[in-house]
Design a protein around this motif. Structure first.
Motif, PDB file in Angstrom:
ATOM      1  N   GLY A 205     -52.896 -23.515  95.552  1.00  0.00           N
ATOM      2  CA  GLY A 205     -51.918 -22.938  94.644  1.00  0.00           C
ATOM      3  C   GLY A 205     -51.573 -21.542  95.103  1.00  0.00           C
ATOM      4  O   GLY A 205     -52.042 -21.080  96.153  1.00  0.00           O
ATOM      5  N   GLY A 206     -50.737 -20.853  94.295  1.00  0.00           N
ATOM      6  CA  GLY A 206     -50.365 -19.503  94.692  1.00  0.00           C
ATOM      7  C   GLY A 206     -49.645 -18.782  93.574  1.00  0.00           C
ATOM      8  O   GLY A 206     -49.313 -19.374  92.543  1.00  0.00           O
ATOM      9  N   VAL A 207     -49.451 -17.480  93.785  1.00  0.00           N
ATOM     10  CA  VAL A 207     -48.735 -16.656  92.816  1.00  0.00           C
ATOM     11  C   VAL A 207     -47.708 -15.815  93.560  1.00  0.00           C
ATOM     12  O   VAL A 207     -47.824 -15.593  94.771  1.00  0.00           O
ATOM     13  N   ASN A 208     -46.708 -15.347  92.788  1.00  0.00           N
ATOM     14  CA  ASN A 208     -45.644 -14.522  93.361  1.00  0.00           C
ATOM     15  C   ASN A 208     -46.067 -13.050  93.288  1.00  0.00           C
ATOM     16  O   ASN A 208     -46.287 -12.524  92.188  1.00  0.00           O
ATOM     17  N   TYR A 209     -46.159 -12.387  94.451  1.00  0.00           N
ATOM     18  CA  TYR A 209     -46.621 -10.991  94.461  1.00  0.00           C
ATOM     19  C   TYR A 209     -45.609 -10.033  93.828  1.00  0.00           C
ATOM     20  O   TYR A 209     -45.907  -8.856  93.642  1.00  0.00           O
ATOM     21  N   GLN A 210     -44.425 -10.538  93.488  1.00  0.00           N
ATOM     22  CA  GLN A 210     -43.454  -9.678  92.804  1.00  0.00           C
ATOM     23  C   GLN A 210     -43.710  -9.630  91.298  1.00  0.00           C
ATOM     24  O   GLN A 210     -43.190  -8.754  90.604  1.00  0.00           O
ATOM     25  N   ASP A 211     -44.527 -10.561  90.812  1.00  0.00           N
ATOM     26  CA  ASP A 211     -44.935 -10.557  89.413  1.00  0.00           C
ATOM     27  C   ASP A 211     -45.940  -9.409  89.224  1.00  0.00           C
ATOM     28  O   ASP A 211     -46.953  -9.351  89.929  1.00  0.00           O
ATOM     29  N   PRO A 212     -45.686  -8.457  88.294  1.00  0.00           N
ATOM     30  CA  PRO A 212     -46.580  -7.295  88.157  1.00  0.00           C
ATOM     31  C   PRO A 212     -48.032  -7.703  87.871  1.00  0.00           C
ATOM     32  O   PRO A 212     -48.956  -6.975  88.239  1.00  0.00           O
ATOM     33  N   ASP A 213     -48.235  -8.852  87.256  1.00  0.00           N
ATOM     34  CA  ASP A 213     -49.603  -9.277  86.920  1.00  0.00           C
ATOM     35  C   ASP A 213     -50.153 -10.324  87.883  1.00  0.00           C
ATOM     36  O   ASP A 213     -51.049 -11.091  87.530  1.00  0.00           O
ATOM     37  N   TRP A 214     -49.632 -10.325  89.115  1.00  0.00           N
ATOM     38  CA  TRP A 214     -49.986 -11.428  90.025  1.00  0.00           C
ATOM     39  C   TRP A 214     -51.487 -11.521  90.285  1.00  0.00           C
ATOM     40  O   TRP A 214     -52.041 -12.622  90.337  1.00  0.00           O
ATOM     41  N   ALA A 215     -52.136 -10.372  90.432  1.00  0.00           N
ATOM     42  CA  ALA A 215     -53.560 -10.416  90.811  1.00  0.00           C
ATOM     43  C   ALA A 215     -54.408 -10.968  89.658  1.00  0.00           C
ATOM     44  O   ALA A 215     -55.296 -11.813  89.869  1.00  0.00           O
ATOM     45  N   ALA A 216     -54.112 -10.504  88.425  1.00  0.00           N
ATOM     46  CA  ALA A 216     -54.874 -11.002  87.268  1.00  0.00           C
ATOM     47  C   ALA A 216     -54.626 -12.499  87.083  1.00  0.00           C
ATOM     48  O   ALA A 216     -55.561 -13.273  86.815  1.00  0.00           O
ATOM     49  N   ALA A 217     -53.368 -12.904  87.265  1.00  0.00           N
ATOM     50  CA  ALA A 217     -53.035 -14.329  87.111  1.00  0.00           C
ATOM     51  C   ALA A 217     -53.766 -15.163  88.155  1.00  0.00           C
ATOM     52  O   ALA A 217     -54.296 -16.247  87.862  1.00  0.00           O
ATOM     53  N   LEU A 218     -53.825 -14.645  89.370  1.00  0.00           N
ATOM     54  CA  LEU A 218     -54.503 -15.389  90.440  1.00  0.00           C
ATOM     55  C   LEU A 218     -56.003 -15.479  90.173  1.00  0.00           C
ATOM     56  O   LEU A 218     -56.620 -16.542  90.345  1.00  0.00           O
ATOM     57  N   GLN A 219     -56.581 -14.360  89.732  1.00  0.00           N
ATOM     58  CA  GLN A 219     -58.023 -14.342  89.455  1.00  0.00           C
ATOM     59  C   GLN A 219     -58.372 -15.365  88.365  1.00  0.00           C
ATOM     60  O   GLN A 219     -59.379 -16.064  88.457  1.00  0.00           O
ATOM     61  N   LYS A 220     -57.486 -15.442  87.359  1.00  0.00           N
ATOM     62  CA  LYS A 220     -57.721 -16.383  86.257  1.00  0.00           C
ATOM     63  C   LYS A 220     -57.710 -17.829  86.761  1.00  0.00           C
ATOM     64  O   LYS A 220     -58.548 -18.641  86.386  1.00  0.00           O
ATOM     65  N   ARG A 221     -56.775 -18.111  87.665  1.00  0.00           N
ATOM     66  CA  ARG A 221     -56.635 -19.488  88.146  1.00  0.00           C
ATOM     67  C   ARG A 221     -57.638 -19.839  89.238  1.00  0.00           C
ATOM     68  O   ARG A 221     -58.121 -20.965  89.307  1.00  0.00           O
TER      69      ARG A 221
END
Ligand SMILES: NC(=O)c1ccc[n+]([C@@H]2O[C@H](COP(=O)([O-])OP(=O)(O)OC[C@H]3O[C@@H](n4cnc5c(N)ncnc54)[C@H](OP(=O)(O)O)[C@@H]3O)[C@@H](O)[C@H]2O)c1
Length: 332
Positions: A205-221
């Protein structure tokens, strides 16, 4: 022969007639079928690469057929289909390149041309399962990604890997190699489509680094990562420290977004995090990379191919950042 040449910085590549290369002792002439872009070629055009000298034919990646050698000991190469290791004169120490190290395509004339001359020691057989375009896409980015993962980070099967900016040429190889090695791989990208395509290549999976909360969202997933491969740097680097597992390794080979504003040293030392720089790779790294590509039948992802006469359009395509994988120039 024809070559795409930088005659001045901040100016387009110009298709020019240049002298045919000649193989001196220990060297070989390769009639190129395809070349590939690296961000370095764009940095050169923008005047952001150190020690630029013009005129120069850029291009570090190439695949083609050996037409001549300068030493009798290398005669067996003539007529062979090859790829070129662009790390010239690495030196004797596998830990770091020596003082004569150069990357093909500055100061040596590069592969955005019909022919190129390189040391015979930098030739390797073209992997048989690859087209010319795929073969040309492999060397620089594949070498850099392989060394980052295996020589520097010592990635093991079952570990958790994050590859940032997966649309990039080197980043995408890092994903493909990590998956082939049995790691659990996650990605970031500025594009949801690229994240979806990365999942098609084995990313979980992955997250968009332009999303301000990308790191927290990634850590959660995904949780924390044993190995993080980055070439963006900049402000996002601080979040990579947060995303690193205790004992994790963060490897970087580029700074597309510039230097980080700061480094939280306490987080690094208390969690036993190792931050590793890497550049290109040794001859042993190149051999390890090509062996893995052959063993796992890894297919480099070619985003788009341009004709040699349109090499500057290829640089504009890279500058726009829309590519997924490697941008290729057909020279044959
Ligand atoms: N030291 C070495 O040996 C070495 C070798 C190869 C490359 N490099 C360096 O590594 C960098 C990448 O090179 P490349 O040839 O792979 O370039 P590339 O194909 O042009 O890829 C650049 C990628 O950077 C990603 N990116 C942009 N902004 C980002 C951000 N804020 N966070 C995370 N990723 C971001 C984008 O990913 P998305 O498209 O997914 O958004 C883009 O595709 C360059 O700085 C280059 O000079 C160094």
């Amino acid at each position: 022969m024809k070559a795409a040449v930088f005659t001045a910085i901040k100016q387009p590549l110009v298709l020019q007639e240049v002298p045919e290369p000649v193989a001196g002792p220990g060297h070989a002439v390769v009639r190129l079928q395809a070349a590939a872009l690296n961000h370095r070629d764009l940095w050169m055009q923008l005047g952001l690469y150190p020690n630029i000298q013009v005129p120069i034919t850029p291009g570090s990646d190439g695949a083609g057929v050996v037409t001549a050698v300068g030493s009798p000991a290398d005669t067996a190469w003539v007529g062979q289909e090859v790829i070129i290791n662009p790390a010239l004169d690495w030196g004797a120490d596998p830990r770091a390149q020596g003082p004569n190290f150069r990357i093909l395509g500055l100061p040596d004339q590069g592969t955005f041309a019909e022919q190129v001359v390189v040391p015979a020691a930098n030739l390797a057989p073209k992997p048989a399962h690859l087209t010319w375009e795929q073969a040309a896409a492999l060397p620089l980015a594949g070498l850099t990604a392989w060394r980052a993962l295996f020589t520097r980070a010592q990635l093991k099967s079952g570990e958790r890997v994050l590859v940032t900016g997966v649309g990039g040429g080197a980043a995408l190889f890092a994903l493909q190699f990590a998956v082939a090695a049995g790691a659990s791989a996650w990605v970031t990208s500025g594009s949801p489509e690229k994240i979806a395509r990365a999942q098609g290549l084995g990313a979980l999976g992955g997250v968009n680094y332009q999303d301000p909360d990308w790191a927290a969202a990634l850590q959660k997933r995904a949780g924390a990562f044993d190995v993080i491969i980055d070439s963006a740097g900049g402000e996002g680097f601080a979040q990579l420290i947060d995303l690193s597992a205790p004992g994790g390794r963060i490897v970087f080979f580029g700074a597309t977004r510039g230097n980080p504003k700061g480094l939280d040293m306490r987080k690094c030392f208390f969690r036993q995090i190792t931050v590793l720089g890497t550049t290109m790779g040794s001859p042993a790294d190149f051999a390890g990379m090509t062996a893995m590509v052959q063993r796992h039948k890894i297919m480099p992802v070619v985003d788009r191919a341009f004709a040699l006469a349109s090499a500057d359009d290829a640089l504009r395509h890279m500058e726009a950042g829309r590519q997924f994988g490697k941008i290729v120039i057909t020279t044959g």
